[in-house]
Write a protein that holds these residues in place. Structure first.
Motif, PDB file in Angstrom:
ATOM      1  N   LYS A 108      27.216  31.959  30.248  1.00  0.00           N
ATOM      2  CA  LYS A 108      26.035  32.071  29.387  1.00  0.00           C
ATOM      3  C   LYS A 108      25.005  31.004  29.739  1.00  0.00           C
ATOM      4  N   LYS A 109      25.476  29.777  29.948  1.00  0.00           N
ATOM      5  CA  LYS A 109      24.560  28.674  30.239  1.00  0.00           C
ATOM      6  C   LYS A 109      23.909  28.833  31.610  1.00  0.00           C
ATOM      7  N   ALA A 110      24.679  29.302  32.597  1.00  0.00           N
ATOM      8  CA  ALA A 110      24.174  29.387  33.973  1.00  0.00           C
ATOM      9  C   ALA A 110      23.638  30.769  34.322  1.00  0.00           C
ATOM     10  N   LYS A 111      23.772  31.730  33.379  1.00  0.00           N
ATOM     11  CA  LYS A 111      23.412  33.125  33.662  1.00  0.00           C
ATOM     12  C   LYS A 111      24.183  33.620  34.895  1.00  0.00           C
ATOM     13  N   ALA A 112      25.461  33.296  34.911  1.00  0.00           N
ATOM     14  CA  ALA A 112      26.320  33.625  36.047  1.00  0.00           C
ATOM     15  C   ALA A 112      27.124  34.890  35.772  1.00  0.00           C
ATOM     16  N   LYS A 113      27.719  35.413  36.821  1.00  0.00           N
ATOM     17  CA  LYS A 113      28.567  36.599  36.734  1.00  0.00           C
ATOM     18  C   LYS A 113      30.026  36.168  36.800  1.00  0.00           C
ATOM     19  N   ILE A 114      30.868  36.814  35.998  1.00  0.00           N
ATOM     20  CA  ILE A 114      32.301  36.529  36.008  1.00  0.00           C
ATOM     21  C   ILE A 114      33.012  37.559  36.875  1.00  0.00           C
ATOM     22  N   GLN A 115      33.795  37.065  37.820  1.00  0.00           N
ATOM     23  CA  GLN A 115      34.606  37.925  38.678  1.00  0.00           C
ATOM     24  C   GLN A 115      36.017  37.996  38.087  1.00  0.00           C
ATOM     25  N   ILE A 116      36.404  39.165  37.596  1.00  0.00           N
ATOM     26  CA  ILE A 116      37.745  39.371  37.048  1.00  0.00           C
ATOM     27  C   ILE A 116      38.615  39.898  38.182  1.00  0.00           C
ATOM     28  N   VAL A 117      39.558  39.087  38.637  1.00  0.00           N
ATOM     29  CA  VAL A 117      40.303  39.412  39.857  1.00  0.00           C
ATOM     30  C   VAL A 117      41.799  39.391  39.584  1.00  0.00           C
ATOM     31  N   SER A 118      42.479  40.398  40.088  1.00  0.00           N
ATOM     32  CA  SER A 118      43.937  40.424  40.013  1.00  0.00           C
ATOM     33  C   SER A 118      44.479  41.063  41.282  1.00  0.00           C
ATOM     34  N   ALA A 119      45.700  40.707  41.638  1.00  0.00           N
ATOM     35  CA  ALA A 119      46.339  41.254  42.838  1.00  0.00           C
ATOM     36  C   ALA A 119      47.619  41.977  42.443  1.00  0.00           C
ATOM     37  N   LEU A 168      43.084  34.181  47.347  1.00  0.00           N
ATOM     38  CA  LEU A 168      42.405  33.173  48.163  1.00  0.00           C
ATOM     39  C   LEU A 168      41.525  33.824  49.223  1.00  0.00           C
ATOM     40  N   HIS A 169      42.008  34.914  49.806  1.00  0.00           N
ATOM     41  CA  HIS A 169      41.201  35.635  50.801  1.00  0.00           C
ATOM     42  C   HIS A 169      39.941  36.201  50.152  1.00  0.00           C
ATOM     43  N   LYS A 197      52.245  41.349  50.467  1.00  0.00           N
ATOM     44  CA  LYS A 197      51.916  39.960  50.742  1.00  0.00           C
ATOM     45  C   LYS A 197      51.920  39.178  49.431  1.00  0.00           C
ATOM     46  N   ASP A 198      51.864  37.869  49.549  1.00  0.00           N
ATOM     47  CA  ASP A 198      51.822  37.030  48.366  1.00  0.00           C
ATOM     48  C   ASP A 198      50.514  37.262  47.613  1.00  0.00           C
ATOM     49  N   LYS A 199      50.596  37.371  46.285  1.00  0.00           N
ATOM     50  CA  LYS A 199      49.395  37.609  45.485  1.00  0.00           C
ATOM     51  C   LYS A 199      48.378  36.485  45.652  1.00  0.00           C
ATOM     52  N   LEU A 237      43.027  43.814  43.614  1.00  0.00           N
ATOM     53  CA  LEU A 237      43.379  43.708  45.025  1.00  0.00           C
ATOM     54  C   LEU A 237      44.781  44.252  45.267  1.00  0.00           C
ATOM     55  N   LYS A 238      44.965  44.950  46.371  1.00  0.00           N
ATOM     56  CA  LYS A 238      46.296  45.403  46.774  1.00  0.00           C
ATOM     57  C   LYS A 238      46.871  44.370  47.738  1.00  0.00           C
ATOM     58  N   ALA A 239      47.926  43.703  47.309  1.00  0.00           N
ATOM     59  CA  ALA A 239      48.525  42.661  48.139  1.00  0.00           C
ATOM     60  C   ALA A 239      49.316  43.245  49.304  1.00  0.00           C
ATOM     61  N   ASN A 240      49.779  44.517  49.165  1.00  0.00           N
ATOM     62  CA  ASN A 240      50.517  45.178  50.246  1.00  0.00           C
ATOM     63  C   ASN A 240      51.688  44.333  50.746  1.00  0.00           C
TER      64      ASN A 240
END
Length: 279
Positions: free
Chosen positions: A170-181, A228-229, A221-223, A216-219
């Motif tokens: 809210k303060k920075a007018k930024a976007k939130i990236q909701i990420v899961s693997a 990180l990628h 691999k480690d989540k 993300l599909k880890a396929n």
């Protein structure tokens, strides 16, 4: 509270603390921690030895801050010298509730430099802190927050880290990236994680915050590697993550996923606890 070595590493800490200070008008306590005088000197040494050490340390810290700020320390920056063991003193302050959060720097090599933490020491402070901890490194130089990454785990409570993410967004007018693997062989669009992510996106939309979902599909691999990628290929300015309040055999309260992100992220990492403190 910002642990401030009197080196270039201290300048990195102060720069990152200043970046967030633009969003939230808090005071920065630039802290140096010096060893306490030994029991022998306290008993048989000159009187006021400890006080003289602290006064000299405060002069050095004040001189460093004066140079960093171009000749005058801002009124909302307070130099502070504490005495004691570095790690134990930091943990005591992190559990005191006197500060909104702590700013610490990850350093590859300690090399005997005062007020610099080794990785094991840093993890110990984070594990026992009741206050959030902002962790920075040499790559933590972004002045503007545009993308805030929130890793989503189906097994954890996201409420507290979303409060902080919402505040910064809210303060920075930024976007939130909701990420899961996911490394399960299921349709990611039908997974419970995806359903949770969309519920969070709708909640953020009601708060007037833009967000995007990345499952993300880890396929196999480690989540952690998948996340990180993603962070390296997509511009992430800060990560907000929750440490797990579950004691492990190493006597810490940092989950394996959180520890990997904390130790390997090039972006600043804002670590919140599960049960202590709040905004």
């Amino acid at each position: 509270m910002a642990l401030t070595p009197l080196t270039d590493e201290g300048k990195i800490v102060l720069k990152q603390a200043m970046n967030l200070q633009k969003l939230v008008p808090y005071r920065i306590f630039a802290v140096n921690i010096i060893p306490a005088v030994s029991l022998f000197l306290r008993l048989f040494g000159p009187p006021k030895t400890q006080r003289l050490k602290e006064e000299n340390a405060l002069k050095r810290l004040t001189g460093f801050l004066t140079g960093f700020y171009g000749g005058k320390i801002p009124e909302n920056v307070i130099p502070l010298v504490l005495s004691g063991n570095l790690v134990r003193t930091l943990i005591k302050q992190a559990q005191s509730g006197d500060f909104y959060f702590m700013v610490l720097k990850r350093s590859k090599h300690k090399n005997g430099i005062p007020n610099v933490l080794k990785k094991s020491e840093l993890n110990k402070v984070i594990a026992h802190s009741f206050s959030p901890v902002l962790l920075v490194n040499e790559d933590s130089s972004s002045e503007n927050l545009e993308n805030i990454l929130v890793p989503l785990d189906i097994s954890e409570n996201t409420e507290k880290k979303l409060l902080w993410a919402s505040l910064f967004a809210k303060k920075a007018k930024a976007k939130i990236q909701i990420v899961s693997a996911l490394n399960l062989n299921i349709d990611k669009y039908k997974s419970q994680t995806t359903k949770n992510a969309w519920a969070i996106k709708e909640m953020l939309l009601k708060r007037g915050i833009e967000s995007e979902i990345e499952i993300l599909k880890a396929n196999n691999k480690d989540k952690t590697e998948a996340v990180l990628h993603f962070m390296e290929t997509k511009r992430t300015d800060i990560v907000i993550i929750r440490k797990h309040q579950v004691a492990s055999v190493t006597n810490t309260t940092i989950g394996d996923f959180a520890k990997e992100i904390i130790n390997r992220s090039k972006a600043p990492v804002f670590i919140v606890s599960q049960s202590h403190g709040d905004i």
